[in-house]
Design an enzyme around this catalytic site. Structure first.
Site, mmCIF file in Angstrom:
data_model
loop_
_atom_site.group_PDB
_atom_site.id
_atom_site.type_symbol
_atom_site.label_atom_id
_atom_site.label_comp_id
_atom_site.label_asym_id
_atom_site.label_seq_id
_atom_site.Cartn_x
_atom_site.Cartn_y
_atom_site.Cartn_z
ATOM 1 N N GLU A 295 57.241 32.508 8.358
ATOM 2 C CA GLU A 295 57.895 33.042 7.163
ATOM 3 C C GLU A 295 57.924 32.045 6.003
ATOM 4 O O GLU A 295 58.692 32.209 5.055
ATOM 5 C CB GLU A 295 59.334 33.464 7.506
ATOM 6 C CG GLU A 295 59.462 34.461 8.635
ATOM 7 C CD GLU A 295 58.870 35.826 8.342
ATOM 8 O OE1 GLU A 295 58.095 35.965 7.363
ATOM 9 O OE2 GLU A 295 59.173 36.765 9.087
ATOM 10 N N HIS B 1 67.121 32.239 7.405
ATOM 11 C CA HIS B 1 66.686 33.586 7.778
ATOM 12 C C HIS B 1 67.165 33.856 9.196
ATOM 13 O O HIS B 1 66.916 33.053 10.101
ATOM 14 C CB HIS B 1 65.161 33.688 7.689
ATOM 15 C CG HIS B 1 64.604 34.935 8.289
ATOM 16 N ND1 HIS B 1 65.086 36.194 7.987
ATOM 17 C CD2 HIS B 1 63.590 35.127 9.179
ATOM 18 C CE1 HIS B 1 64.384 37.104 8.657
ATOM 19 N NE2 HIS B 1 63.487 36.471 9.392
ATOM 20 N N HIS C 111 68.061 36.846 12.460
ATOM 21 C CA HIS C 111 67.911 38.153 13.091
ATOM 22 C C HIS C 111 69.231 38.515 13.771
ATOM 23 O O HIS C 111 69.246 38.968 14.918
ATOM 24 C CB HIS C 111 66.783 38.129 14.120
ATOM 25 C CG HIS C 111 65.426 37.944 13.538
ATOM 26 N ND1 HIS C 111 64.275 37.955 14.304
ATOM 27 C CD2 HIS C 111 65.001 37.740 12.269
ATOM 28 C CE1 HIS C 111 63.208 37.759 13.546
ATOM 29 N NE2 HIS C 111 63.630 37.619 12.295
ATOM 30 N N TYR D 47 85.780 43.734 -0.934
ATOM 31 C CA TYR D 47 85.579 42.830 -2.077
ATOM 32 C C TYR D 47 84.712 41.620 -1.748
ATOM 33 O O TYR D 47 84.088 41.024 -2.632
ATOM 34 C CB TYR D 47 86.921 42.383 -2.665
ATOM 35 C CG TYR D 47 87.670 41.329 -1.874
ATOM 36 C CD1 TYR D 47 87.408 39.976 -2.062
ATOM 37 C CD2 TYR D 47 88.650 41.690 -0.940
ATOM 38 C CE1 TYR D 47 88.095 39.008 -1.348
ATOM 39 C CE2 TYR D 47 89.331 40.728 -0.223
ATOM 40 C CZ TYR D 47 89.052 39.388 -0.424
ATOM 41 O OH TYR D 47 89.726 38.430 0.292
ATOM 42 N N HIS E 91 64.060 44.235 10.067
ATOM 43 C CA HIS E 91 63.724 42.831 10.299
ATOM 44 C C HIS E 91 64.964 41.955 10.468
ATOM 45 O O HIS E 91 65.229 41.470 11.560
ATOM 46 C CB HIS E 91 62.859 42.330 9.125
ATOM 47 C CG HIS E 91 62.257 40.982 9.331
ATOM 48 N ND1 HIS E 91 61.071 40.594 8.748
ATOM 49 C CD2 HIS E 91 62.689 39.894 10.017
ATOM 50 C CE1 HIS E 91 60.790 39.338 9.103
ATOM 51 N NE2 HIS E 91 61.767 38.895 9.863
ATOM 52 N N TYR F 172 86.277 29.506 -7.233
ATOM 53 C CA TYR F 172 86.939 29.696 -5.945
ATOM 54 C C TYR F 172 86.095 29.124 -4.810
ATOM 55 O O TYR F 172 85.251 29.794 -4.222
ATOM 56 C CB TYR F 172 87.186 31.196 -5.715
ATOM 57 C CG TYR F 172 87.944 31.542 -4.460
ATOM 58 C CD1 TYR F 172 89.295 31.250 -4.341
ATOM 59 C CD2 TYR F 172 87.306 32.167 -3.389
ATOM 60 C CE1 TYR F 172 90.009 31.566 -3.192
ATOM 61 C CE2 TYR F 172 88.011 32.476 -2.237
ATOM 62 C CZ TYR F 172 89.346 32.184 -2.137
ATOM 63 O OH TYR F 172 90.039 32.499 -1.009
#
Length: 213
Positions: free
Chosen positions: A73, A92, A94, A113, A155, A208
């Site tokens: 990737e 990344h 899964h 929120y 994916h 924040y």
């Protein structure tokens, strides 16, 4: 406190993703920006077998250091880092619930929120594209416009940060939100916050902690 070398940061991130249940086996990957390219986890190596020497240096043309095989990737890691100068780390995953929602090929709407932590009013789901391809990178970069995370249809998930701890924190939050959304879908379509309510949330998030945009 001194900052660990990039390879050590990447190793720790990969191990933390596994410990947090965001990845299992050799799934998922991570990268960190360098001055002249980036460092990425290798292809097909489980977290418990990784070392700092496992990490693969790549330049911006996509050339990997000799004798090492980067994650398949690497396309979207390179392209995200090039498109987003404020981003220094990409993870990344899964993970179970983010991948479940991604397999429905649907965005996560503003039911809570904390959706604002990704930088917008929803978590977009990029259209399906074959893993390890430029096509997947293209749809991911598009879905990540003005966002710190997105889903990848059928994916998984991508999360971004100014550093690896922030990227990991966002990944954990996205997984949590996807679990909540999945549970709500068992009851029907959830009520959503309005655009005005989300504008108030974004304003409140400024300054924040780790969610400061």
């Amino acid at each position: 406190m001194t900052t660990p070398p990039p390879a050590q940061q990447l190793l720790q991130a990969a191990q933390q993703m596994a410990l947090a249940g965001l990845n299992k086996g050799s799934s998922g990957n991570a990268s960190i920006r360098l001055d002249d390219g980036f460092l990425i986890t290798p292809s097909g190596v489980p977290a418990e077998q990784l070392s700092t020497q496992s990490m693969v240096y790549m330049d911006w043309t996509g050339q990997a250091e000799a004798g090492k095989k980067p994650s398949s990737e690497w396309f979207f890691h390179r392209d995200i880092l090039q498109a987003r100068p404020e981003v220094n780390a990409v993870v990344h995953c899964h993970s179970m619930f983010a991948t479940t929602i991604a397999c429905m090929a649907r965005d996560v709407p503003p039911f809570h929120y904390m959706i604002a932590t990704v930088g917008g009013d929803d978590i977009r789901c990029a259209p399906y594209a074959l893993f390890g391809t430029q096509a997947l990178s293209d749809v991911a970069v598009s879905a990540l416009q003005e966002r710190k995370a997105c889903l990848l249809a059928h994916h998984g998930m991508i999360a971004l940060g100014k550093n690896l701890p922030q990227a990991l924190a966002i990944a954990v939050e996205v997984e949590n939100l996807c679990e909540q959304y999945w549970r709500l879908l068992q009851l029907g379509e959830p009520a959503l916050l309005t655009p005005e309510q989300m504008r108030e949330v974004h304003a409140q998030f400024k300054g924040y902690g780790q969610w400061d945009k």
